[in-house]
Design a protein around this motif. Structure first.
Motif, PDB file in Angstrom:
ATOM      1  N   LEU A  11       1.727  29.545  48.067  1.00 21.92           N
ATOM      2  CA  LEU A  11       1.415  29.625  49.489  1.00 21.92           C
ATOM      3  C   LEU A  11       0.480  30.798  49.773  1.00 21.92           C
ATOM      4  N   SER A  12       0.692  31.915  49.091  1.00 20.46           N
ATOM      5  CA  SER A  12      -0.197  33.066  49.260  1.00 20.46           C
ATOM      6  C   SER A  12      -1.611  32.742  48.814  1.00 20.46           C
ATOM      7  N   LEU A  13      -1.729  32.043  47.676  1.00 18.12           N
ATOM      8  CA  LEU A  13      -3.056  31.652  47.200  1.00 18.12           C
ATOM      9  C   LEU A  13      -3.772  30.762  48.207  1.00 18.12           C
ATOM     10  N   ILE A  14      -3.045  29.825  48.777  1.00 19.21           N
ATOM     11  CA  ILE A  14      -3.647  28.928  49.766  1.00 19.21           C
ATOM     12  C   ILE A  14      -4.109  29.728  50.979  1.00 19.21           C
ATOM     13  N   LEU A  15      -3.282  30.660  51.446  1.00 18.11           N
ATOM     14  CA  LEU A  15      -3.656  31.476  52.603  1.00 18.11           C
ATOM     15  C   LEU A  15      -4.852  32.368  52.293  1.00 18.11           C
ATOM     16  N   ILE A  16      -4.878  32.961  51.118  1.00 24.33           N
ATOM     17  CA  ILE A  16      -6.002  33.825  50.740  1.00 24.33           C
ATOM     18  C   ILE A  16      -7.290  33.019  50.676  1.00 24.33           C
ATOM     19  N   ILE A  17      -7.223  31.863  50.050  1.00 22.16           N
ATOM     20  CA  ILE A  17      -8.423  31.034  49.912  1.00 22.16           C
ATOM     21  C   ILE A  17      -8.912  30.575  51.283  1.00 22.16           C
ATOM     22  N   GLY A  52       4.288  21.971  52.919  1.00 20.14           N
ATOM     23  CA  GLY A  52       2.971  21.451  53.279  1.00 20.14           C
ATOM     24  C   GLY A  52       2.961  20.982  54.722  1.00 20.14           C
ATOM     25  N   SER A  53       2.148  19.965  54.986  1.00 21.30           N
ATOM     26  CA  SER A  53       2.007  19.464  56.349  1.00 21.30           C
ATOM     27  C   SER A  53       2.474  18.020  56.429  1.00 21.30           C
ATOM     28  N   GLY A  54       2.479  17.488  57.635  1.00 19.26           N
ATOM     29  CA  GLY A  54       2.869  16.098  57.841  1.00 19.26           C
ATOM     30  C   GLY A  54       4.049  15.995  58.779  1.00 19.26           C
ATOM     31  N   PHE A  55       4.347  14.759  59.123  1.00 20.60           N
ATOM     32  CA  PHE A  55       5.477  14.484  59.998  1.00 20.60           C
ATOM     33  C   PHE A  55       5.932  13.068  59.744  1.00 20.60           C
ATOM     34  N   GLY A  56       7.108  12.744  60.265  1.00 20.41           N
ATOM     35  CA  GLY A  56       7.659  11.411  60.022  1.00 20.41           C
ATOM     36  C   GLY A  56       7.966  11.232  58.550  1.00 20.41           C
ATOM     37  N   SER A  57       7.523  10.126  58.000  1.00 17.79           N
ATOM     38  CA  SER A  57       7.849   9.830  56.600  1.00 17.79           C
ATOM     39  C   SER A  57       6.722  10.161  55.627  1.00 17.79           C
ATOM     40  N   LEU A  58       5.591  10.718  56.093  1.00 14.04           N
ATOM     41  CA  LEU A  58       4.471  11.036  55.215  1.00 14.04           C
ATOM     42  C   LEU A  58       4.181  12.534  55.260  1.00 14.04           C
ATOM     43  N   HIS A  59       4.111  13.137  54.081  1.00 12.54           N
ATOM     44  CA  HIS A  59       3.914  14.578  53.962  1.00 12.54           C
ATOM     45  C   HIS A  59       2.762  14.842  53.005  1.00 12.54           C
ATOM     46  N   GLN A  80      -1.062  20.546  49.465  1.00 15.29           N
ATOM     47  CA  GLN A  80      -2.327  20.904  48.837  1.00 15.29           C
ATOM     48  C   GLN A  80      -2.045  21.978  47.791  1.00 15.29           C
ATOM     49  N   VAL A  81      -2.504  21.729  46.573  1.00 15.05           N
ATOM     50  CA  VAL A  81      -2.258  22.639  45.457  1.00 15.05           C
ATOM     51  C   VAL A  81      -3.596  23.148  44.945  1.00 15.05           C
ATOM     52  N   PHE A  96     -16.698  27.321  43.028  1.00 15.24           N
ATOM     53  CA  PHE A  96     -15.956  26.245  43.689  1.00 15.24           C
ATOM     54  C   PHE A  96     -14.460  26.538  43.611  1.00 15.24           C
ATOM     55  N   SER A  97     -13.719  25.991  44.551  1.00 13.60           N
ATOM     56  CA  SER A  97     -12.270  25.905  44.447  1.00 13.60           C
ATOM     57  C   SER A  97     -11.917  24.429  44.378  1.00 13.60           C
ATOM     58  N   VAL A  98     -11.129  24.075  43.379  1.00  7.98           N
ATOM     59  CA  VAL A  98     -10.715  22.685  43.167  1.00  7.98           C
ATOM     60  C   VAL A  98      -9.249  22.579  43.568  1.00  7.98           C
ATOM     61  N   LEU A  99      -8.975  21.652  44.492  1.00  9.54           N
ATOM     62  CA  LEU A  99      -7.620  21.466  44.996  1.00  9.54           C
ATOM     63  C   LEU A  99      -7.153  20.043  44.723  1.00  9.54           C
ATOM     64  N   ILE A 100      -5.876  19.907  44.512  1.00  8.00           N
ATOM     65  CA  ILE A 100      -5.261  18.590  44.360  1.00  8.00           C
ATOM     66  C   ILE A 100      -4.371  18.382  45.574  1.00  8.00           C
ATOM     67  N   ASN A 101      -4.546  17.244  46.227  1.00  6.65           N
ATOM     68  CA  ASN A 101      -3.787  16.909  47.433  1.00  6.65           C
ATOM     69  C   ASN A 101      -2.835  15.757  47.122  1.00  6.65           C
ATOM     70  N   ILE A 102      -1.577  15.938  47.481  1.00  5.28           N
ATOM     71  CA  ILE A 102      -0.555  14.922  47.231  1.00  5.28           C
ATOM     72  C   ILE A 102       0.056  14.511  48.554  1.00  5.28           C
TER      73      ILE A 102
END
Length: 152
Positions: A8-14, A101-108, A111-112, A53-59
């Motif tokens: 989470l810190s890495l995401i905030l820093i980036i 992470g983010s989202g609501f309902g049944s989908l979340h 980001q890594v 570049f920063s490469v992120l994987i989103n799930i």
């Protein structure tokens, strides 16, 4: 828990650093019956050398995902056909079962950060391949897997 705070810190820093531009953002839909262990998501990306570049994987996962964490096998092939292999482990839920992470309902969505501030040595097309590394032969509850690349 320490790893979670680190991620989470890495995401905030980036996200706090300078102006960033998305150069690639694509998702591959996973069949609702499950993500087969032998099935890979492929992403072909044209990148310039020496650009950071920063490469992120989103799930994107649904509520029916049964695990707290996820293992991924991530490989990428350079324009010279060299293959770089990595294994990632990250958390989608906290110890109480609340989705991160983010989202609501049944989908979340989680980001890594996969490769922060990397400079690729050669310009050209890089092929990224992502497979799940969980014990289940068919992983239920994953909706999409995505790759996002940002300039730094």
């Amino acid at each position: 828990m320490n790893r979670l705070l680190l991620y989470l810190s890495l995401i905030l820093i980036i996200s706090a650093c300078g102006k960033r531009t998305t150069v690639y953002n694509q998702y591959k839909e996973i069949p609702s019956k499950g993500w087969d262990k032998d099935s890979a998501a492929h992403f072909d990306v044209t990148l310039e050398k020496e650009t950071p570049f920063s490469v992120l994987i989103n799930i994107r996962n649904r509520n029916d995902y049964k695990s707290q964490n996820m293992w991924l096998f991530v490989n990428y092939q350079t324009p010279e056909k060299k293959i770089i292999k990595d294994t990632l482990n990250f958390y989608l839920a906290d110890n109480q079962g609340r989705w991160l992470g983010s989202g609501f309902g049944s989908l979340h969505e989680m980001q890594v950060v996969y490769l922060p501030k990397v400079k690729f040595p050669t310009s050209g097309t890089y092929t990224f391949e992502i497979k799940h590394g969980m014990r289940d032969s068919s992983l239920v509850g994953i909706n999409d897997i995505g790759l996002e690349i940002l300039t730094d």
